[in-house]
Design a protein around this motif. Structure first.
Motif, PDB file in Angstrom:
ATOM      1  N   HIS A   3      -3.105   3.391   5.037  1.00 53.04           N
ATOM      2  CA  HIS A   3      -2.466   2.226   5.641  1.00 53.04           C
ATOM      3  C   HIS A   3      -2.031   1.235   4.574  1.00 53.04           C
ATOM      4  O   HIS A   3      -2.595   1.181   3.481  1.00 53.04           O
ATOM      5  N   SER A   4      -1.054   0.431   4.932  1.00 51.38           N
ATOM      6  CA  SER A   4      -0.569  -0.610   4.026  1.00 51.38           C
ATOM      7  C   SER A   4      -0.607  -1.963   4.717  1.00 51.38           C
ATOM      8  O   SER A   4      -0.512  -2.058   5.950  1.00 51.38           O
ATOM      9  N   LEU A   5      -0.773  -2.976   3.908  1.00 54.45           N
ATOM     10  CA  LEU A   5      -0.598  -4.363   4.351  1.00 54.45           C
ATOM     11  C   LEU A   5       0.465  -4.973   3.457  1.00 54.45           C
ATOM     12  O   LEU A   5       0.390  -4.834   2.228  1.00 54.45           O
ATOM     13  N   GLU A   6       1.441  -5.605   4.084  1.00 54.90           N
ATOM     14  CA  GLU A   6       2.577  -6.144   3.334  1.00 54.90           C
ATOM     15  C   GLU A   6       2.607  -7.672   3.403  1.00 54.90           C
ATOM     16  O   GLU A   6       2.218  -8.261   4.418  1.00 54.90           O
ATOM     17  N   VAL A   7       3.090  -8.275   2.332  1.00 55.58           N
ATOM     18  CA  VAL A   7       3.316  -9.723   2.274  1.00 55.58           C
ATOM     19  C   VAL A   7       4.821  -9.936   2.086  1.00 55.58           C
ATOM     20  O   VAL A   7       5.429  -9.343   1.188  1.00 55.58           O
ATOM     21  N   TRP A   8       5.392 -10.779   2.939  1.00 59.20           N
ATOM     22  CA  TRP A   8       6.837 -10.990   2.933  1.00 59.20           C
ATOM     23  C   TRP A   8       7.153 -12.466   2.714  1.00 59.20           C
ATOM     24  O   TRP A   8       6.481 -13.343   3.267  1.00 59.20           O
ATOM     25  N   GLN A   9       8.184 -12.711   1.944  1.00 58.56           N
ATOM     26  CA  GLN A   9       8.800 -14.038   1.868  1.00 58.56           C
ATOM     27  C   GLN A   9      10.195 -13.878   2.453  1.00 58.56           C
ATOM     28  O   GLN A   9      11.055 -13.233   1.846  1.00 58.56           O
ATOM     29  N   ASP A  10      10.385 -14.425   3.630  1.00 56.17           N
ATOM     30  CA  ASP A  10      11.567 -14.131   4.426  1.00 56.17           C
ATOM     31  C   ASP A  10      11.602 -12.609   4.635  1.00 56.17           C
ATOM     32  O   ASP A  10      10.676 -12.065   5.200  1.00 56.17           O
ATOM     33  N   ASN A  11      12.637 -11.914   4.151  1.00 58.13           N
ATOM     34  CA  ASN A  11      12.709 -10.461   4.335  1.00 58.13           C
ATOM     35  C   ASN A  11      12.455  -9.698   3.037  1.00 58.13           C
ATOM     36  O   ASN A  11      12.737  -8.500   2.971  1.00 58.13           O
ATOM     37  N   GLU A  12      11.895 -10.369   2.047  1.00 60.90           N
ATOM     38  CA  GLU A  12      11.620  -9.730   0.761  1.00 60.90           C
ATOM     39  C   GLU A  12      10.140  -9.356   0.666  1.00 60.90           C
ATOM     40  O   GLU A  12       9.255 -10.180   0.921  1.00 60.90           O
ATOM     41  N   LEU A  13       9.875  -8.106   0.310  1.00 57.35           N
ATOM     42  CA  LEU A  13       8.508  -7.643   0.108  1.00 57.35           C
ATOM     43  C   LEU A  13       8.012  -8.162  -1.240  1.00 57.35           C
ATOM     44  O   LEU A  13       8.519  -7.767  -2.291  1.00 57.35           O
ATOM     45  N   ILE A  14       7.014  -9.042  -1.212  1.00 51.27           N
ATOM     46  CA  ILE A  14       6.570  -9.690  -2.449  1.00 51.27           C
ATOM     47  C   ILE A  14       5.148  -9.308  -2.849  1.00 51.27           C
ATOM     48  O   ILE A  14       4.679  -9.690  -3.921  1.00 51.27           O
ATOM     49  N   GLY A  15       4.463  -8.559  -2.009  1.00 50.14           N
ATOM     50  CA  GLY A  15       3.102  -8.156  -2.344  1.00 50.14           C
ATOM     51  C   GLY A  15       2.567  -7.211  -1.291  1.00 50.14           C
ATOM     52  O   GLY A  15       3.158  -7.036  -0.221  1.00 50.14           O
ATOM     53  N   GLY A  16       1.444  -6.585  -1.626  1.00 45.85           N
ATOM     54  CA  GLY A  16       0.834  -5.702  -0.644  1.00 45.85           C
ATOM     55  C   GLY A  16      -0.262  -4.849  -1.247  1.00 45.85           C
ATOM     56  O   GLY A  16      -0.570  -4.947  -2.445  1.00 45.85           O
ATOM     57  N   LEU A  17      -0.841  -4.012  -0.418  1.00 44.11           N
ATOM     58  CA  LEU A  17      -1.909  -3.105  -0.841  1.00 44.11           C
ATOM     59  C   LEU A  17      -1.927  -1.919   0.097  1.00 44.11           C
ATOM     60  O   LEU A  17      -1.320  -1.925   1.160  1.00 44.11           O
ATOM     61  N   TYR A  18      -2.650  -0.866  -0.320  1.00 44.03           N
ATOM     62  CA  TYR A  18      -2.835   0.282   0.564  1.00 44.03           C
ATOM     63  C   TYR A  18      -4.215   0.879   0.351  1.00 44.03           C
ATOM     64  O   TYR A  18      -4.866   0.635  -0.666  1.00 44.03           O
ATOM     65  N   GLY A  19      -4.659   1.656   1.334  1.00 44.07           N
ATOM     66  CA  GLY A  19      -5.963   2.288   1.250  1.00 44.07           C
ATOM     67  C   GLY A  19      -6.196   3.206   2.430  1.00 44.07           C
ATOM     68  O   GLY A  19      -5.274   3.504   3.209  1.00 44.07           O
ATOM     69  N   ILE A  20      -7.446   3.661   2.585  1.00 45.38           N
ATOM     70  CA  ILE A  20      -7.838   4.669   3.562  1.00 45.38           C
ATOM     71  C   ILE A  20      -8.902   4.085   4.476  1.00 45.38           C
ATOM     72  O   ILE A  20      -9.815   3.396   4.018  1.00 45.38           O
ATOM     73  N   ASN A  21      -8.806   4.390   5.786  1.00 46.26           N
ATOM     74  CA  ASN A  21      -9.882   3.974   6.690  1.00 46.26           C
ATOM     75  C   ASN A  21     -10.878   5.112   6.889  1.00 46.26           C
ATOM     76  O   ASN A  21     -10.504   6.269   7.097  1.00 46.26           O
ATOM     77  N   VAL A  22     -12.158   4.788   6.766  1.00 41.86           N
ATOM     78  CA  VAL A  22     -13.247   5.750   6.971  1.00 41.86           C
ATOM     79  C   VAL A  22     -14.268   5.077   7.882  1.00 41.86           C
ATOM     80  O   VAL A  22     -15.143   4.338   7.417  1.00 41.86           O
ATOM     81  N   GLY A  23     -14.146   5.298   9.197  1.00 45.10           N
ATOM     82  CA  GLY A  23     -15.051   4.634  10.128  1.00 45.10           C
ATOM     83  C   GLY A  23     -14.942   3.131  10.012  1.00 45.10           C
ATOM     84  O   GLY A  23     -13.865   2.556  10.171  1.00 45.10           O
ATOM     85  N   GLY A  24     -16.062   2.460   9.693  1.00 48.20           N
ATOM     86  CA  GLY A  24     -16.073   1.015   9.546  1.00 48.20           C
ATOM     87  C   GLY A  24     -15.878   0.541   8.129  1.00 48.20           C
ATOM     88  O   GLY A  24     -16.191  -0.603   7.799  1.00 48.20           O
ATOM     89  N   VAL A  25     -15.334   1.415   7.269  1.00 49.33           N
ATOM     90  CA  VAL A  25     -15.082   1.090   5.856  1.00 49.33           C
ATOM     91  C   VAL A  25     -13.598   1.241   5.574  1.00 49.33           C
ATOM     92  O   VAL A  25     -12.973   2.203   6.023  1.00 49.33           O
ATOM     93  N   PHE A  26     -13.038   0.285   4.832  1.00 53.37           N
ATOM     94  CA  PHE A  26     -11.679   0.432   4.318  1.00 53.37           C
ATOM     95  C   PHE A  26     -11.777   0.655   2.819  1.00 53.37           C
ATOM     96  O   PHE A  26     -12.361  -0.157   2.089  1.00 53.37           O
ATOM     97  N   CYS A  27     -11.238   1.782   2.365  1.00 56.07           N
ATOM     98  CA  CYS A  27     -11.297   2.156   0.948  1.00 56.07           C
ATOM     99  C   CYS A  27      -9.989   1.749   0.286  1.00 56.07           C
ATOM    100  O   CYS A  27      -8.968   2.435   0.430  1.00 56.07           O
TER     101      CYS A  27
END
Length: 238
Positions: A133-157
């Motif tokens: 999964h990814s989480l994105e940060v936007w300024q207007d319509n420009e992608l300015i930051g973000g992260l990605y990782g894996i979900n494992v039950g109640g843990v996000f890696c």
């Protein structure tokens, strides 16, 4: 002294993480592949891949581990000030490919990246399976930051993050923590401690304690709405 085993291509089994080397810290095994079943088996057992483009596939389980409690990510005064001046938007799974591509771009003073084309392809396959999964940060319509990782039950890696504006990756982590806390996630795995993670509130956890927590949480069935593509409204500057 522990030896370094080669993984059997016929199955997705890993040696126990406790058998990892102390030097280099956490190196557990070599070889195998980056198929979805093997990657999911790795994260389920507290193991992750990390290698350079010219290396064989290397698998790690370091001691200690860098972890966050989702509700305890530190929001700095500079980040609060930034968000008051320029509100940013946060989304979940709106631009996974763009995020992992941005994370793969070489950083200042780095000659290359460990997020190779092979890694990107493997995690894009996990994204199609709704496990990366990814989480994105936007300024207007420009992608300015973000992260990605894996979900494992109640843990996000967590795997990697990037920013194109000051504080944008910090904002991504803070937004991730708020979002995960709403859905009863208990732990964020950030793998290896470094000063940047410490500034965000990461704490070291021994491998033994990390594996104990992982075993408690990895089979939790949480609300899958957490990872539906969506915009998340989080006031980080309260």
């Amino acid at each position: 002294m522990n030896s370094l085993p080669f993984l059997n291509p016929a199955n997705t089994l890993f040696p126990p993480p406790e058998q990892a080397l102390t030097d280099p810290n956490g190196l557990l095994a070599i070889g195998g592949d980056l198929s979805a079943p093997r990657l999911l088996s790795a994260y389920y057992n507290g193991i992750f891949p990390w290698f350079n483009d010219d290396d064989p596939i290397l698998w790690w389980s370091p001691d200690p581990r860098a972890v966050f409690s989702p509700q305890a990510i530190h929001i700095s005064h500079s980040l609060k000030k930034t968000l008051k001046k320029q509100p940013w938007r946060f989304t979940i799974n709106h631009a996974f490919t763009e995020v992992i591509t941005a994370c793969a771009a070489p950083r200042a003073k780095q000659a290359g990246t460990w997020i190779t084309d092979t890694i990107q392809t493997a995690y894009q396959a996990l994204h199609q399976l709704k496990r990366a999964h990814s989480l994105e940060v936007w300024q207007d319509n420009e992608l300015i930051g973000g992260l990605y990782g894996i979900n494992v039950g109640g843990v996000f890696c967590g795997e990697s993050m990037f920013h194109r504006r000051n504080n944008a990756s910090k904002a991504a982590m803070a937004a991730l923590g708020h979002h995960l806390h709403q859905y009863q996630y208990q732990l964020i795995d950030a793998q290896l401690m470094n000063p940047y993670l410490v500034s965000l509130g990461a704490k070291p956890l021994s491998r033994r304690d990390f594996l104990h927590r992982l075993h408690q949480l990895r089979d939790l069935k949480l609300d899958t709405q957490c990872w539906q593509p969506q915009e998340i409204n989080i006031d980080l500057h309260k």
